[in-house]
Design a protein around this motif. Structure first.
Motif, mmCIF file in Angstrom:
data_model
loop_
_atom_site.group_PDB
_atom_site.id
_atom_site.type_symbol
_atom_site.label_atom_id
_atom_site.label_comp_id
_atom_site.label_asym_id
_atom_site.label_seq_id
_atom_site.Cartn_x
_atom_site.Cartn_y
_atom_site.Cartn_z
ATOM 1 N N LEU A 279 -8.171 17.890 4.092
ATOM 2 C CA LEU A 279 -7.851 18.929 5.074
ATOM 3 C C LEU A 279 -6.485 18.738 5.715
ATOM 4 N N ALA A 280 -6.004 17.483 5.748
ATOM 5 C CA ALA A 280 -4.684 17.211 6.329
ATOM 6 C C ALA A 280 -3.558 17.400 5.319
ATOM 7 N N GLY A 281 -3.924 17.684 4.058
ATOM 8 C CA GLY A 281 -2.910 17.867 3.025
ATOM 9 C C GLY A 281 -2.549 16.606 2.288
ATOM 10 N N THR A 282 -3.341 15.550 2.453
ATOM 11 C CA THR A 282 -3.072 14.278 1.786
ATOM 12 C C THR A 282 -3.838 14.222 0.472
ATOM 13 N N PRO A 283 -3.181 13.816 -0.623
ATOM 14 C CA PRO A 283 -3.897 13.728 -1.906
ATOM 15 C C PRO A 283 -4.988 12.661 -1.874
ATOM 16 N N GLN A 284 -6.119 12.972 -2.545
ATOM 17 C CA GLN A 284 -7.244 12.047 -2.633
ATOM 18 C C GLN A 284 -7.347 11.514 -4.058
ATOM 19 N N PHE A 285 -7.459 10.194 -4.174
ATOM 20 C CA PHE A 285 -7.520 9.567 -5.486
ATOM 21 C C PHE A 285 -8.850 8.837 -5.658
ATOM 22 N N GLU A 286 -9.337 8.857 -6.880
ATOM 23 C CA GLU A 286 -10.560 8.133 -7.227
ATOM 24 C C GLU A 286 -10.260 7.189 -8.383
ATOM 25 N N LEU A 287 -10.614 5.919 -8.221
ATOM 26 C CA LEU A 287 -10.406 4.939 -9.282
ATOM 27 C C LEU A 287 -11.316 5.261 -10.460
ATOM 28 N N PRO B 192 -8.258 1.371 1.192
ATOM 29 C CA PRO B 192 -6.820 1.520 0.896
ATOM 30 C C PRO B 192 -6.526 1.235 -0.572
ATOM 31 N N ILE B 193 -5.549 1.938 -1.102
ATOM 32 C CA ILE B 193 -5.121 1.704 -2.481
ATOM 33 C C ILE B 193 -3.965 0.707 -2.457
ATOM 34 N N PHE B 194 -4.174 -0.451 -3.059
ATOM 35 C CA PHE B 194 -3.157 -1.483 -3.108
ATOM 36 C C PHE B 194 -2.507 -1.515 -4.482
ATOM 37 N N PHE B 195 -1.230 -1.832 -4.496
ATOM 38 C CA PHE B 195 -0.611 -2.196 -5.772
ATOM 39 C C PHE B 195 -0.013 -3.585 -5.641
ATOM 40 N N VAL C 159 0.855 -1.180 0.000
ATOM 41 C CA VAL C 159 0.000 0.000 0.000
ATOM 42 C C VAL C 159 0.893 1.232 0.000
ATOM 43 N N LEU C 160 0.298 2.367 -0.348
ATOM 44 C CA LEU C 160 1.074 3.581 -0.580
ATOM 45 C C LEU C 160 1.199 4.423 0.681
ATOM 46 N N ARG C 161 2.420 4.853 0.960
ATOM 47 C CA ARG C 161 2.714 5.796 2.040
ATOM 48 C C ARG C 161 3.021 7.163 1.413
#
Length: 739
Positions: A210-218, A168-171, A139-141
């Motif tokens: 709000l915490a500054g973390t990027p949000q991704f949508e599949l 969670p986004i898995f690769f 998973v991505l950190r």
């Protein structure tokens, strides 16, 4: 070298008055160094980073991390494993954008744990580079850069990037995602190559929370309906083709033809080259399909598979150059263990690239492949230590190991290693070599023992002279007395031999590490000239340390009793101090606080530069050597200054090696014909032995002392001083004999 005058008779004497007191046990301090002296390879090229430890699967990225307008280099070589975290090697560009000059700075940039993958990119648009990495479970950190462009400071905001719905986004484990602003809207999107069918998942960036973390949508798991199947499964280039199985992959999205849209490069486990997918559309309306598996078309990459492509304008000429880290495994050869960092220069134009191979080792380092095991010996009796390195399987034959030979063409105080052979003696002993040299028959030349993967021990006798070696055929399976019977020595797997006179009886005893945690001990019940080994225990000193145990001995505190150094796959390097005596060893573990040992560490403490202290060398699973310079107070004897500075009619050098066991070389130079006498005295001023007693013509000479008195008996451990005298002029130096 020191010089003195006089005429008539030159006398070298050991004097008790100048002997120092032995140094007590103390903590050792080390500093990692990668280029302390010259090392040249088979092409007579001086290696810029000889002691990096080797590369097996480098994954590079070029990025201006310090804001000085040139490209620095990061390389991931170590994944997260039982041996430690995934870390980043950092090379600073101290040159310029036009004239690169890389200097190694650290093996662990900011001590960040990056798992098995990383990518620097400015995801929050503040002008500095942030970092994405794996957290160890696919998973991505996300590390946000809370420093500046010139002074980055990375803070982990989340251990698991999630979709907007919270999942969670898995690769896929072993595969490497990509982050780019694919749709040219100013936000960084995410692409993940899927191993099962060679498809690509596309995640659109919806901005920061709000915490500054990027949000991704599949958006889709079948981006552009691409399915890339490895060459061993199918040869079709149809982008809709599929297969039941696939392999790991590495993505790189880049505008390689300068048409303002992103093309795709795919390195696949089952591809010897790179798959190129050209975008014939636009940023907002892509049209991507497989163009070729033979990239670059004019000079195709053909490696052992699983290639990680990266692009950078390395020469600042406004076009992209190509770099490839070769991870290998799919195609059966070991070439990727040494030739694995490809550099293709772009000799074309930005819109019409033409990549031409320049290097297969962009970061040139001493590297024999994998699982290196070094041995240090003065093979030519010239007073300095030469280096031999065993490996596990050669670049051309995975069923056969090799023994590399680097001759020291410098001096004891200024070493220089020059490549001489990649396959010394052309031994045919299996897939792993652990060499050690010892004068096992007391005939004044070093013999060779080689531990093998099958757990057995080979012996190759040196029938030459100290100056000119001559090794015969290998005795494949060395024997010993085991349970009262003459038997083949066999420790199971991964035999790693070393010798020491552990009981102080004047002959060498045999120790061997093995795969399963322990050290085997065979006592020499014969003599120094006719050894006979008897099995004592397979758990010497009750040491149990990781796997792939590798022992070596050195007297780190100059107390006359050898200490034990043990390397392994996961427990680093442990020093066991001998708290007993030369004849009754009692080992206690001690720390080496400044050492970050590599997996499969094969440590040796040697005074390689003759400066009076012991430096630490170690082989590694990656096939190179690491060097840790001793920065603590010297524990070995420090050379004396001469007692006279008169004009030179003769000169006396420091003996080498020093400390020594079993022998040392005393070199001197005579400028005019004279009578030379060399005598050894103990610390009480008593004569031990006369080494030279003859008239000598002008020239440079050397004499070997083997630590024996005039009756042939080995003397006690201790400090001695040798003094040269010509008429009334004299000078002295000290030396230390250890048993």
């Amino acid at each position: 070298m020191a010089a003195f005058t006089g005429k008539g008779i030159a006398v070298i004497v050991l004097c008790a008055l100048l002997c120092p007191v032995a140094v007590p046990a103390q903590a050792l301090e080390f500093q990692r160094v990668v280029a302390p002296f010259s090392v040249t390879d088979r092409d007579a090229r001086q290696l810029p980073f000889p002691f990096l430890g080797g590369f097996n699967a480098p994954r590079p990225q070029f990025v201006d991390i310090d804001g000085d307008a040139d490209l620095d280099l990061f390389v991931q070589e170590q994944n997260k494993s039982s041996a430690g975290p995934g870390v980043l090697m950092y090379f600073e560009n101290t040159g310029s954008a036009q004239a690169l000059h890389y200097e190694w700075r650290t093996d662990s940039f900011h001590d960040l744990d990056i798992g098995n993958w990383y990518k620097f990119i400015d995801v929050d648009g503040d002008g500095d580079f942030d970092l994405f990495a794996e957290n160890g479970v696919a998973v991505l950190r996300y590390y946000r850069n809370e420093g500046t462009v010139t002074n980055p400071q990375f803070v982990s905001l989340t251990d698991s990037l999630r979709e907007v719905e919270g999942a969670p986004i898995f690769f896929d484990a072993g595969s490497f995602p990509e982050l780019v602003d694919f749709d040219c809207n100013g936000t960084i999107d995410l692409f993940i190559g899927r191993s099962a069918a060679g498809t690509i998942s596309f995640y659109k960036n919806l901005g920061l929370d709000l915490a500054g973390t990027p949000q991704f949508e599949l958006v889709t798991d079948r981006f552009q309906d691409i399915s890339i199947i490895g060459e061993t499964n199918t040869t079709t280039l149809d982008k809709s083709s599929e297969a039941a199985t696939h392999g790991s992959n590495s993505l790189s999205l880049v505008d390689v033809d300068s048409d303002d849209d992103f093309d795709i490069f795919w390195g696949d486990l089952f591809e010897p080259g790179l798959v190129f997918l050209r975008n014939d559309g636009t940023c907002t309306d892509p049209n991507i399909s497989i163009t070729t598996r033979q990239y670059p078309p004019n000079d195709p990459l053909n490696s052992s598979g699983f290639n990680a492509p990266r692009f950078a304008d390395i020469d600042n000429d406004s076009d992209l150059d190509l770099f490839v880290g070769v991870l290998g495994v799919a195609f059966a050869n070991g070439s990727h263990f040494t030739d694995n960092f490809y550099f293709y220069k772009n000799n074309g134009r930005p819109e019409s690239p033409q990549f031409v191979l320049q290097e297969t080792r962009f970061i040139a380092t001493l590297d024999v492949g994998s699982n290196s095991a070094p041995a240090f010996v003065d093979i030519d009796a010239d007073g300095d230590l030469d280096v031999f390195i065993g490996n596990e399987a050669s670049a051309n034959d995975l069923t056969k190991a090799e023994l590399a030979f680097y001759r020291n063409t410098g001096t004891p105080g200024a070493p220089e290693l020059t490549f001489e052979s990649s396959d010394f003696l052309e031994l045919q002993l299996g897939t792993f070599y652990a060499p050690t040299f010892v004068d096992i028959d007391a005939d004044n030349d070093p013999d060779l023992f080689v531990g093998r993967w099958d757990g057995k021990l080979s012996f190759i006798e040196n029938t030459g002279t100290p100056q000119v070696f001559a090794f015969g055929a290998a005795q494949q399976n060395y024997r010993a007395e085991i349970a009262g019977k003459d038997s083949v020595i066999d420790v199971g797997n991964n035999c790693t031999p070393t010798f020491a006179d552990i009981d102080n009886d004047g002959d060498y005893d045999l120790f061997m590490g093995e795969f399963l945690r322990t050290i085997n001990f065979y006592e020499n019940i014969g003599s120094a000239t006719e050894p006979v080994f008897r099995f004592v225990t397979n758990s010497y000193a009750d040491i149990s340390q990781g796997l792939y145990i590798y022992p070596s001995f050195a007297d780190v505190d100059a107390d006359g009793a050898v200490d034990l150094l043990v390397g392994s796959d996961r427990d680093g390097i442990v020093l066991y101090r001998n708290m007993g005596s030369a004849g009754n060893a009692v080992f206690t573990p001690d720390s080496l606080p400044d050492i970050k040992a590599p997996p499969r560490a094969t440590p040796h403490l040697v005074d390689f530069d003759s400066n009076g202290d012991l430096d630490l060398f170690s082989g590694s699973g990656k096939g190179g050597l690491l060097l840790f310079e001793n920065t603590s107070f010297p524990t070995a004897i420090t050379p004396d200054q001469p007692a006279s500075t008169a004009p030179a009619t003769f000169s006396l050098e420091q003996n080498f090696p020093n400390p020594f066991n079993p022998e040392t070389r005393i070199r001197y130079k005579v400028e005019r014909r004279g009578y030379v006498r060399i005598v050894v005295f103990n610390t009480l001023g008593q004569e031990i032995v006369t080494l030279v007693d003859e008239v000598t013509d002008p020239g440079r000479y050397g004499v070997t002392w083997r630590g024996r008195d005039k009756n042939g008996t080995i003397v006690s451990s201790g400090i001695y001083v040798y003094q040269i005298q010509v008429d009334k002029d004299m000078a002295s130096r000290r030396m230390l004999f250890l048993k």
